[in-house]
Design a protein around this motif. Structure first.
Motif, mmCIF file in Angstrom:
data_model
loop_
_atom_site.group_PDB
_atom_site.id
_atom_site.type_symbol
_atom_site.label_atom_id
_atom_site.label_comp_id
_atom_site.label_asym_id
_atom_site.label_seq_id
_atom_site.Cartn_x
_atom_site.Cartn_y
_atom_site.Cartn_z
ATOM 1 N N GLN A 1 7.707 -3.246 -7.442
ATOM 2 C CA GLN A 1 9.044 -2.714 -7.643
ATOM 3 C C GLN A 1 9.343 -1.488 -6.788
ATOM 4 O OE1 GLN A 1 8.595 -2.322 -12.034
ATOM 5 N NE2 GLN A 1 10.175 -3.890 -12.189
ATOM 6 N N ASN A 2 10.507 -1.568 -6.169
ATOM 7 C CA ASN A 2 11.151 -0.402 -5.571
ATOM 8 C C ASN A 2 10.329 0.364 -4.542
ATOM 9 O OD1 ASN A 2 13.169 -1.060 -7.414
ATOM 10 N ND2 ASN A 2 12.315 0.287 -8.966
ATOM 11 N N PRO A 3 9.797 -0.313 -3.552
ATOM 12 C CA PRO A 3 9.219 0.472 -2.452
ATOM 13 C C PRO A 3 10.336 1.157 -1.685
ATOM 14 C CG PRO A 3 9.278 -1.860 -1.891
ATOM 15 C CD PRO A 3 9.758 -1.753 -3.314
ATOM 16 N N LYS A 4 10.079 2.376 -1.280
ATOM 17 C CA LYS A 4 11.104 3.137 -0.578
ATOM 18 C C LYS A 4 10.677 3.524 0.831
ATOM 19 C CE LYS A 4 13.709 3.521 -4.321
ATOM 20 N NZ LYS A 4 15.033 2.872 -4.433
ATOM 21 N N GLU A 5 9.412 3.306 1.150
ATOM 22 C CA GLU A 5 8.906 3.704 2.462
ATOM 23 C C GLU A 5 8.489 2.506 3.278
ATOM 24 O OE1 GLU A 5 6.857 7.969 1.225
ATOM 25 O OE2 GLU A 5 5.788 6.548 2.491
ATOM 26 N N GLY A 6 8.673 2.629 4.576
ATOM 27 C CA GLY A 6 8.234 1.558 5.460
ATOM 28 C C GLY A 6 6.731 1.523 5.593
ATOM 29 N N GLY A 7 6.240 0.359 5.979
ATOM 30 C CA GLY A 7 4.806 0.208 6.168
ATOM 31 C C GLY A 7 4.362 -1.181 5.769
ATOM 32 N N LEU A 8 3.064 -1.426 5.868
ATOM 33 C CA LEU A 8 2.481 -2.704 5.499
ATOM 34 C C LEU A 8 1.839 -2.570 4.125
ATOM 35 C CD1 LEU A 8 1.621 -5.619 6.131
ATOM 36 C CD2 LEU A 8 -0.434 -4.662 7.209
ATOM 37 N N TYR A 9 2.327 -3.364 3.177
ATOM 38 C CA TYR A 9 1.774 -3.380 1.834
ATOM 39 C C TYR A 9 0.913 -4.626 1.714
ATOM 40 C CZ TYR A 9 5.439 0.039 0.685
ATOM 41 O OH TYR A 9 6.245 1.143 0.646
ATOM 42 N N GLN A 10 -0.315 -4.439 1.272
ATOM 43 C CA GLN A 10 -1.224 -5.573 1.122
ATOM 44 C C GLN A 10 -1.704 -5.670 -0.327
ATOM 45 O OE1 GLN A 10 -3.921 -4.485 4.459
ATOM 46 N NE2 GLN A 10 -3.325 -6.459 5.308
ATOM 47 N N PHE A 11 -1.663 -6.885 -0.841
ATOM 48 C CA PHE A 11 -1.993 -7.109 -2.233
ATOM 49 C C PHE A 11 -3.134 -8.111 -2.350
ATOM 50 C CE2 PHE A 11 1.668 -4.866 -3.768
ATOM 51 C CZ PHE A 11 2.600 -5.011 -2.759
ATOM 52 N N VAL A 12 -3.933 -7.936 -3.384
ATOM 53 C CA VAL A 12 -5.064 -8.826 -3.634
ATOM 54 C C VAL A 12 -4.971 -9.343 -5.065
ATOM 55 C CG1 VAL A 12 -7.550 -8.900 -3.995
ATOM 56 C CG2 VAL A 12 -6.636 -7.849 -1.937
#
Lengths: 623, 165
Positions: free
Chosen positions: A386-397
């Protein structure tokens, strides 16, 4: 079914106080589980049996007629003589009397004693049951362990019995001048069986493994009344790659090698004594088919990431870009350029479909990415970031929760522009004046002429040459973590006028506009008025592309002029007083560039990883 | 005989001059085309005569003033005179800016700046006005510019047909 003995006028021989009373339940409406459980505990293993099979040829009454013995000196002697006398036995073939017993007594005549005895007994020959199995309403045979025949006694199933009663142990010496009599009957019609219900259970009642797991799953069977043990079976296995059942000499244990197919199996342990009795448990062989990442504002939603892997390449690689869900900046902000709330849905597609999140110990984790946003849950198959506000690469496992099973992953990319170079630009702009003036002097000296007009022409031509071919910075701002920029979205950056997208005061702009700004500042220090610089840009663009200079480029020149005025007024003033976000957005050109799609980098440029090249040392002094 | 010839020539010249003065000045476009063609073709003699005559005939005519300023600058090396003429035109612009197109005003700014720069340059180099005048050479300037027109000539193409006060 045993209950309290009911009062009888004629007592029964062998077992006097035994009656069979059915247990009754008074359940109104639909019973609850608790009621069903409660009444079930009251049930016994005794069921109504079939009538005994009487052997009429060997069934008869035994009558021992009265014997008088006289002339004995005592009543006891007379009675012993009478009781032991082999009197004639009368048989009543095929008859069973309900008033058997005896009458006996002693009497003295003068000094001599005499005794009389009369005995009537039943001899009942019968078979207790015609089978060792009792069948219920569904015709399921259940072993009979005990046959209870009325008041006669308990016998094994299919027992051939010859019962004589009543017993004469109560027919004792009545006493001197006394009598002893008894009358009995027998109940041989109420027949009940005590049955043996096998009980089998397998542990665990359900098991989970993952596709390709090399450790087998162990099962153990427990039970009662299964003297020969159980037979293990595994089904369904009619496909390639199925699980394999493994058993050994000890029937208590079995194991299953999971195989290569995600599905659910049944493990059954069947009593060898009675194949109608078995226990069955579930074995689920699981896998993550894919991770589905979706977002209503993403440009390429949904993305399906192959299950069982977490490495999908580098989504920001300029050459071999990896897989990722992409959310651009321009669709995430409102009219005031504030990032709105939005969610990314992550769903683990787990096979077999029958397996639910509550059955496993799955978990989600963000393993990489800005410290912005959060997972609403971590312990189910479908979650939201929910609600990311910053740029970048988010990685989930995603961990399926089965030890040893490979994790699955997903990438969500909010592509970053180059790192924030505001600080570097502020410093650089305040040094331009020094080398601009020095350059102008050098150009003037190199082109000096006493002929009026010649120096001017050559200086102007040198200025044009500088502007058109030599005034090119190189900007490649990279942050300390080397997350910004995302190279995938950066054009080639290099000398000769090749620029990428950079961040200035929280706004993404194309590097060429920054170069234009610096050129304008350089030109102002040279002495050119703003209008001349703008006109010159038009002429330059016309010469190159037959088109006039674009508005964003002209705006950059205007901002360069404003910065010149700012520095002239207060040399220590920050350039952000001019380069406000609003002003910087006038440099964006969505029709031909993508700066509006990239996320501003929140991190500043790191000098060790960044490249900033000034054209200071490359400017010519002659045309 | 020589006196008669001089008198005759004088009378002839006076009548010619009177004849010119009585005519309307050439259009700015004509002036621009004439001068630019002379420059491109490196016909400096005719160019000089044309400008001299034009200014003598129409000394308040802005195209003529600008042409003469150019002539003072490049042909004569008289930077102060060239500056003064530009100043007259600037005053005309300042007194009635709507009468002049924006391109004209931008170029005027540029001419003013370059003239100032030119004067400062020679001053810094210690060259007296006389030395500058003695070095004036339109050919040398033409060699430096090639066929490209100086702004001093370009401005004539968007100069309005008006007079300076």
């Amino acid at each position: 079914m045993l209950g309290v003995a009911m009062a009888q006028e004629t007592p029964y021989y062998h077992i006097d106080e035994r009656s069979f009373v059915p247990i009754e339940f008074n359940i109104e409406g639909t019973p609850t589980e608790y009621i069903l459980y409660s009444v079930a505990t009251q049930l016994t293993t005794i069921v109504k049996g079939e009538p005994i099979k009487i052997d009429t040829n060997n069934t008869h009454a035994i009558e021992k007629r009265a014997v008088y013995s006289l002339g004995y000196g005592s009543a006891l002697d007379a009675w012993n003589a009478a009781i032991n006398y082999n009197a004639t036995v009368s048989n009543y073939q095929g008859k069973i009397f309900d008033n058997v017993g005896w009458v006996m007594g002693t009497r003295s005549v003068s000094t001599n004693w005499g005794a009389y005895v009369w005995i009537l007994q039943n001899q009942i020959a019968f078979q207790s049951s015609t089978s060792s199995w009792w069948k219920n309403e569904d015709c399921i045979p259940v072993a009979i362990s005990n046959v209870m025949v009325g008041t006669l006694g308990n016998y094994g199933p299919m027992s051939n019995v010859v019962d004589i009663g009543p017993y004469l142990d109560a027919a004792t010496f009545p006493g001197d001048g006394l009598t002893n009599e008894a009358i009995y009957q027998a109940d041989y019609t109420n027949v009940y069986y005590e049955v043996v219900i096998p009980d089998i259970w397998i542990n665990p009642i359900e098991a989970y493994a993952y596709v390709g797991e090399t450790n087998s799953v162990q099962f153990t069977v427990y039970g009662t009344n299964i003297p020969q043990g159980v037979t293990w079976t595994l089904y369904l296995t009619n496909f390639t790659g199925h699980a394999v059942l493994q058993t050994n000499a000890d029937w208590h244990f079995a194991s299953v090698m999971p195989g290569n197919v995600a599905t659910n199996y049944k493990i059954r342990a069947t009593s060898k004594d009675n194949t109608n009795f078995y226990d069955e448990v579930n074995l689920y062989i699981c896998k993550v088919e894919s991770i589905e990442a979706s977002c209503p504002i993403a440009t390429n939603s949904p993305q399906f990431f192959e299950g069982g892997k977490t490495n999908f390449g580098d989504p920001c690689s300029a050459t071999e870009t990896g897989q990722t869900l992409i959310v651009y900046y321009d669709v995430a902000v409102d009219a005031n350029f504030q990032v709105q709330d939005f969610d990314v849905t992550l769903k683990a597609n787990v096979l077999p479909p029958i397996v639910t999140a509550g059955q496993l110990s799955e978990s989600w984790e963000k393993v990489e990415g800005p410290d912005s946003g959060s997972l609403n849950k971590t312990d189910t198959f479908e979650v939201k970031y929910q609600n990311p506000k910053e740029g970048g690469l988010y990685q989930f496992v995603f961990d399926l929760g089965l030890g040893g099973c490979s994790n699955s992953g997903a990438n969500v990319l909010l592509p970053l522009a180059g790192a924030d170079m505001t600080s570097w630009l502020d410093t650089e702009m305040k040094t331009v004046g020094g080398w601009a003036v020095a350059n102008k002097i050098a150009v003037e000296n190199a082109n000096d002429s006493a002929i009026p007009g010649v120096a001017l022409v050559n200086v102007f031509n040198t200025w044009c040459s500088i502007s058109g071919s030599f005034f090119d910075y190189v900007f490649d701002p990279v942050d300390a973590e080397q997350k910004a920029p995302c190279r995938r979205f950066q054009p080639y950056i290099g000398s000769g006028g090749y620029y990428g997208y950079v961040t200035i005061n929280g706004v993404v702009v194309h590097g060429s506009k920054i170069n234009n700004m610096l050129w304008a500042l350089f030109g102002r220090y040279w002495g050119w008025p703003e209008l001349c610089l703008k006109a010159g840009a038009h002429l330059n663009q016309l010469a190159r592309t037959k088109r006039i200079d674009g508005s964003t480029s002209q705006n950059a020149i205007g901002l360069g002029d404003n910065i010149y005025a700012l520095i002239q007024g207060n040399p220590s003033s920050s350039i952000t007083n001019v380069l406000t976000p609003t002003a910087l957005r006038t440099l964006q050109d969505p029709s031909s560039l993508i700066e509006e799609k990239l996320w501003p980098s929140p991190n500043v440029a790191d000098i060790d990883y960044s490249t900033f090249l000034s054209p200071t040392n490359n400017l010519p002094t002659t045309p | 005989m020589q006196k008669k010839m001089i008198i005759g020539l004088t009378v002839l010249f006076a009548s010619m001059t009177a004849s010119i003065q009585a005519q309307e000045p050439p259009s700015p476009q004509e002036v621009a085309n004439t001068i630019s063609n002379y420059w491109i073709n490196q016909n400096f003699t005719n160019m000089s005569s044309y400008i001299t005559n034009l200014y003598a005939s129409y000394s308040n005519y802005v195209p003529a003033i600008l042409s003469a300023s150019f002539h003072d600058y490049i042909f004569l090396g008289k930077l102060a005179d060239a500056t003064n003429k530009l100043y007259r035109v600037q005053q005309a612009v300042d007194s009635n800016p709507s009468n002049f197109p924006s391109d004209f005003k931008v170029t005027m700014d540029e001419l003013n700046a370059t003239m100032k720069w030119e004067i400062d340059l020679h001053s810094r180099k210690g060259r007296s006005p006389e030395i500058v005048q003695s070095n004036a050479s339109p050919q040398a300037v033409r060699n430096a510019t090639g066929a490209t027109l100086l702004q001093n000539i370009n401005i004539l193409f968007y100069t309005p047909a008006t007079n300076a006060p």
